[in-house]
Design a protein around this motif. Structure first.
Motif, short mmCIF file in Angstrom:
data_model
loop_
_atom_site.label_atom_id
_atom_site.label_comp_id
_atom_site.label_asym_id
_atom_site.label_seq_id
_atom_site.Cartn_x
_atom_site.Cartn_y
_atom_site.Cartn_z
N MET A 7 -6.48 3.58 0.44
CA MET A 7 -5.67 2.35 1.13
C MET A 7 -4.75 2.65 1.87
O MET A 7 -4.84 1.16 2.87
CB MET A 7 -5.67 1.77 -0.46
N CYS A 8 -3.95 3.11 1.50
CA CYS A 8 -2.70 3.75 2.31
C CYS A 8 -2.76 4.26 3.53
O CYS A 8 -2.63 2.88 4.27
CB CYS A 8 -1.59 4.39 1.29
N ALA B 257 0.70 -0.94 -0.06
CA ALA B 257 -0.03 0.03 0.16
C ALA B 257 1.06 1.05 -0.20
O ALA B 257 0.36 1.80 -0.83
CB ALA B 257 -1.05 -0.40 1.15
N CYS C 203 0.93 3.91 -3.41
CA CYS C 203 1.06 5.27 -2.98
C CYS C 203 1.99 6.24 -3.57
O CYS C 203 1.38 7.44 -3.45
CB CYS C 203 0.31 5.73 -1.30
N ALA D 19 -4.98 0.79 5.04
CA ALA D 19 -3.33 -0.53 5.94
C ALA D 19 -2.28 0.42 7.21
O ALA D 19 -1.87 -0.54 7.88
CB ALA D 19 -2.57 -0.65 4.32
#
Length: 120
Positions: free
Chosen positions: A84-85, A49, A53, A88
């Protein structure tokens, strides 16, 4: 009207988005280094991730600066990578580096979503 061979200046909104992308890119790079020092197999999902990113934010900033006609689409993709990062990074809420990275990712995602809807 601009003279031939010159670009129109970036809007304040676009400049802010470029700055958010570059700041997020830097924090992702720092966080990757931190993750590598920690080690552990559980970090692989976070590392992926972070890499996605980092690359996406850098490319997004580059495309906006050169006024690419694909900037809006890239901003939309960048917002998704940042979301998404951030998700995570929040899997490690006790790590201050991860927390800073998640915050930067959320801010960048918000700026990119705005730019994705703007005419550039």
């Amino acid at each position: 009207m601009t003279e031939p061979g010159t670009m129109t200046p970036m809007s304040r909104q676009m400049q802010d988005c470029v700055e958010a992308c570059m700041s997020c890119h830097s924090l992702c790079e720092e966080t990757m280094s931190s993750c590598l020092q920690m080690g552990g197999q559980a970090q692989m999902q976070i590392m992926r991730a972070l890499m996605d990113c980092s690359e996406t934010t850098r490319m997004c900033a580059d495309m906006m600066m050169r006024r690419s006609p694909m900037s809006a689409e890239m901003c939309a993709l960048c917002a998704k990578a940042c979301d998404m990062c951030a998700e995570a990074c929040t899997t490690m809420p006790d790590d201050p580096q991860m927390t800073r990275c998640a915050e930067s990712c959320r801010h960048c995602a918000e700026m990119c979503r705005t730019m994705a809807g703007a005419t550039m």
